[in-house]
Design an enzyme around this catalytic site. Structure first.
Site, PDB file in Angstrom:
ATOM      1  N   LYS A  49       0.829  -1.208   0.000  1.00  0.00           N
ATOM      2  CA  LYS A  49       0.000   0.000   0.000  1.00  0.00           C
ATOM      3  C   LYS A  49       0.867   1.263   0.000  1.00  0.00           C
ATOM      4  O   LYS A  49       0.662   2.167  -0.818  1.00  0.00           O
ATOM      5  CB  LYS A  49      -0.935  -0.008   1.228  1.00  0.00           C
ATOM      6  CG  LYS A  49      -1.953  -1.155   1.175  1.00  0.00           C
ATOM      7  CD  LYS A  49      -2.971  -1.078   2.293  1.00  0.00           C
ATOM      8  CE  LYS A  49      -2.421  -1.553   3.615  1.00  0.00           C
ATOM      9  NZ  LYS A  49      -2.364  -3.011   3.749  1.00  0.00           N
ATOM     10  N   THR A  50       1.852   1.295   0.893  1.00  0.00           N
ATOM     11  CA  THR A  50       2.747   2.455   0.951  1.00  0.00           C
ATOM     12  C   THR A  50       3.557   2.564  -0.339  1.00  0.00           C
ATOM     13  O   THR A  50       3.731   3.662  -0.886  1.00  0.00           O
ATOM     14  CB  THR A  50       3.699   2.329   2.149  1.00  0.00           C
ATOM     15  OG1 THR A  50       2.931   2.064   3.313  1.00  0.00           O
ATOM     16  CG2 THR A  50       4.499   3.592   2.344  1.00  0.00           C
ATOM     17  N   ASP A  94      -1.782   6.442   6.425  1.00  0.00           N
ATOM     18  CA  ASP A  94      -1.799   5.025   6.732  1.00  0.00           C
ATOM     19  C   ASP A  94      -2.704   4.814   7.944  1.00  0.00           C
ATOM     20  O   ASP A  94      -2.877   5.725   8.746  1.00  0.00           O
ATOM     21  CB  ASP A  94      -0.364   4.570   7.040  1.00  0.00           C
ATOM     22  CG  ASP A  94      -0.168   3.094   6.754  1.00  0.00           C
ATOM     23  OD1 ASP A  94      -1.151   2.427   6.382  1.00  0.00           O
ATOM     24  OD2 ASP A  94       0.962   2.610   6.914  1.00  0.00           O
ATOM     25  N   THR A 143      -5.914  -1.728   7.050  1.00  0.00           N
ATOM     26  CA  THR A 143      -6.011  -3.186   7.108  1.00  0.00           C
ATOM     27  C   THR A 143      -7.413  -3.573   7.559  1.00  0.00           C
ATOM     28  O   THR A 143      -7.778  -4.731   7.547  1.00  0.00           O
ATOM     29  CB  THR A 143      -4.997  -3.759   8.108  1.00  0.00           C
ATOM     30  OG1 THR A 143      -5.138  -3.059   9.342  1.00  0.00           O
ATOM     31  CG2 THR A 143      -3.581  -3.589   7.610  1.00  0.00           C
ATOM     32  N   ARG A 202       6.361  -8.411   1.920  1.00  0.00           N
ATOM     33  CA  ARG A 202       7.218  -7.954   3.011  1.00  0.00           C
ATOM     34  C   ARG A 202       7.842  -9.140   3.734  1.00  0.00           C
ATOM     35  O   ARG A 202       9.030  -9.130   4.057  1.00  0.00           O
ATOM     36  CB  ARG A 202       6.420  -7.093   4.005  1.00  0.00           C
ATOM     37  CG  ARG A 202       7.291  -6.524   5.108  1.00  0.00           C
ATOM     38  CD  ARG A 202       6.454  -5.780   6.128  1.00  0.00           C
ATOM     39  NE  ARG A 202       5.867  -4.576   5.551  1.00  0.00           N
ATOM     40  CZ  ARG A 202       4.758  -4.007   5.998  1.00  0.00           C
ATOM     41  NH1 ARG A 202       4.106  -4.524   7.009  1.00  0.00           N
ATOM     42  NH2 ARG A 202       4.298  -2.904   5.433  1.00  0.00           N
TER      43      ARG A 202
END
Lengths: 318, 187
Positions: A49-50, A94, A143, A202
């Site tokens: 997302k980032t 975020d 999330t 990640r």
């Protein structure tokens, strides 16, 4: 240090539908010479997302201002951020589901018509001073899609769900990152990492680094399938990349609830974990690898998961 | 309508200058023509005085001067642009505002051709106008202070920042400026 994050939209691996829509939106924004519509990304953590927000800013050649929901405590914090944005800048928030309510309400009109209304005057008849803002794009990430209030959700022009990645996609990402990090790895080696990354880039990158550490300590030049499997044995990571909490979930579902169906609240209570964590982080991957099924009556364990736990299917009464 | 001119001074007279703006020379009446330097660049705020058979431009280096000039010709009957310029030539803006605040009309008697009656009227009427102006400015500052505090900024810092805002700007601009200053201090 070289950045592992992809710098352009073409370098981004996976999430094809989302990437396709973003590409079109970027092109249209460029040709109209106008700001991009507000975007909301939701999905489990670690899916990019980032990274996508950074890439979009990079593609549009605008600044990216980074903030998190909990870091914007007061309306003054938000006002400060908004006033300091330049034309068409991107504001990335975020964990946007954790914005305080008063802040969220001010955000509505900022998103809608780039105005910041300030209600003034306790003494005199209250009136509003409206400050004009530069047009900007808000990119929200969360999330917990269920915790986004409908009025906020409706103000995003584009809402994208990020999916867990397939082992093949993670393999590609691992190969790319290994090249950037200067690590030698075979496709088979990368695939073993891809299988254990819980569909999350990640985690794939973290695993790559740990396997690299293992192989360099043990004097291997190239991470082959054998080296990777050795490393995972050594690191106590199983074939599916499941961790303690996943195993606890499966064991409780199998032994306390007889394999289900069991409600999420009951499972959460039995595990002593927060319902949100289980719903957003544990379950998506277990569903993805077909270890559990979500039904209207509750969660049911599958025979694959039972085998994984060491129960043979024939142990079942039926 | 001409509001502002920027150019080079090419000629000077007793009470006017010729300002060359990209090849066009404008005659501009100014207070203190002697302080303008030939060959130098100037930016002047313009008051355009249009009469039946002549147009005169009056130029000022600051907005405050222009505003005072407009106030006088609008409020004091019998004082036209030329006379108003004479006042600004004889007295500085500080001297004028001080005299008006104190209610003392005598400094205005220095202006040639300005009688006692007119001088007294200037002190009285302009004094009232200036007061009104000050009051709305104070009220604006109060509104800004209150709203910045209610947004969640820290009270003492708000007061400090509001003190230093440019009071000639509209309230929205001042508010933005205040938020910018307050939020940038943090980092």
């Amino acid at each position: 240090m070289k950045s592992i994050r992809p710098q352009s939209i073409d370098e981004f691996i996976g999430q094809e539908k989302v990437v396709q829509s973003i590409k079109i939106a970027i092109q249209s924004s460029k040709s109209r010479n106008d700001h991009l519509d507000h975007i909301l990304f939701y999905g489990p953590p670690g899916l990019g997302k980032t990274t996508l927000a950074k890439i979009i800013a990079e593609e549009l050649k605008v600044n990216l201002k980074y903030a998190t929901g909990p870091s914007i405590e007061k309306v003054s914090d938000l006002a400060g951020i908004l006033i300091n944005l330049s034309v068409n800048d991107i504001l990335f928030i975020d964990e946007i589901h954790r914005l305080p309510k008063p802040v969220e309400e001010v955000l509505y009109s900022a998103m809608e018509d780039f105005k910041l209304p300030i209600v003034t005057g306790a003494k005199r008849s209250a009136h509003t001073i409206t400050l004009n803002l530069q047009p900007f794009t808000l990119i929200g990430a969360t999330t917990r899609f269920g915790l986004i209030s409908p009025p906020l959700r409706d103000r995003f022009g584009m809402v994208f769900h990020l999916e867990l990645y397939t082992p093949e996609e993670i393999m590609k990402i691992v190969l790319r990152d290994a090249r950037i990090l200067g690590v030698e790895i075979t496709e088979e080696g990368a695939y073993e990492i891809g299988k254990r990354a819980r569909g999350t880039p990640r985690i794939g990158i973290q695993l790559l680094k740990r396997v690299r550490d293992f192989s360099s300590v043990n004097g291997f030049d190239v991470i082959t399938k054998e080296v990777a499997l050795n490393a995972f044995k050594n690191l106590n990571i199983d074939d599916y990349g499941l961790n303690e909490i996943d195993r606890k979930y499966l064991k409780i579902l199998q032994s306390n609830f007889n394999g289900g169906p069991a409600g999420i609240e009951a499972i959460a209570t039995a595990m002593g974990e927060d319902r949100g964590t289980i719903e957003e982080i544990v379950e998506p991957y277990l569903i993805k690898i077909n270890f559990i099924i979500r039904t209207q009556k509750g969660r049911i364990i599958t025979s694959t998961a039972k085998e994984y736990l060491g129960f043979k299917s024939k142990d079942s009464l039926f | 309508m001409i509001k502002k001119l920027r150019g080079v001074i090419v000629e000077k007279d007793e009470d006017s200058v010729i300002l060359d703006v990209k090849g066009i020379g404008f005659e501009v009446f100014v207070a203190h023509a002697e302080t303008f330097e030939k060959g130098k660049d100037y930016e002047v705020y313009i008051f355009e005085d249009i009469k039946e058979n002549e147009i005169n431009l009056f130029g000022f280096l600051t907005k405050e001067e222009l505003n005072f000039f407009k106030l006088i010709i609008n409020k004091i009957s019998g004082v036209g642009p030329k006379k108003a310029l004479d006042i600004l030539s004889s007295l500085s803006l500080d001297e004028i505002t001080n005299a008006i605040k104190k209610g003392d009309h005598t400094p205005f008697l220095k202006v040639k051709g300005l009688g006692e009656k007119t001088a007294k009227r200037i002190v009285l009427e302009i004094g009232g106008e200036l007061k009104k102006l000050e009051e709305t400015k104070d009220e604006n500052l109060e509104i800004i202070t209150e709203s910045l505090i209610s947004l969640g900024f820290e009270k003492n810092r708000v007061k400090e920042v509001v003190k230093n805002l440019d009071k000639t700007k509209p309230i929205e601009e001042m508010m933005k400026e205040g938020i910018k200053k307050l939020s940038n201090e943090k980092h």
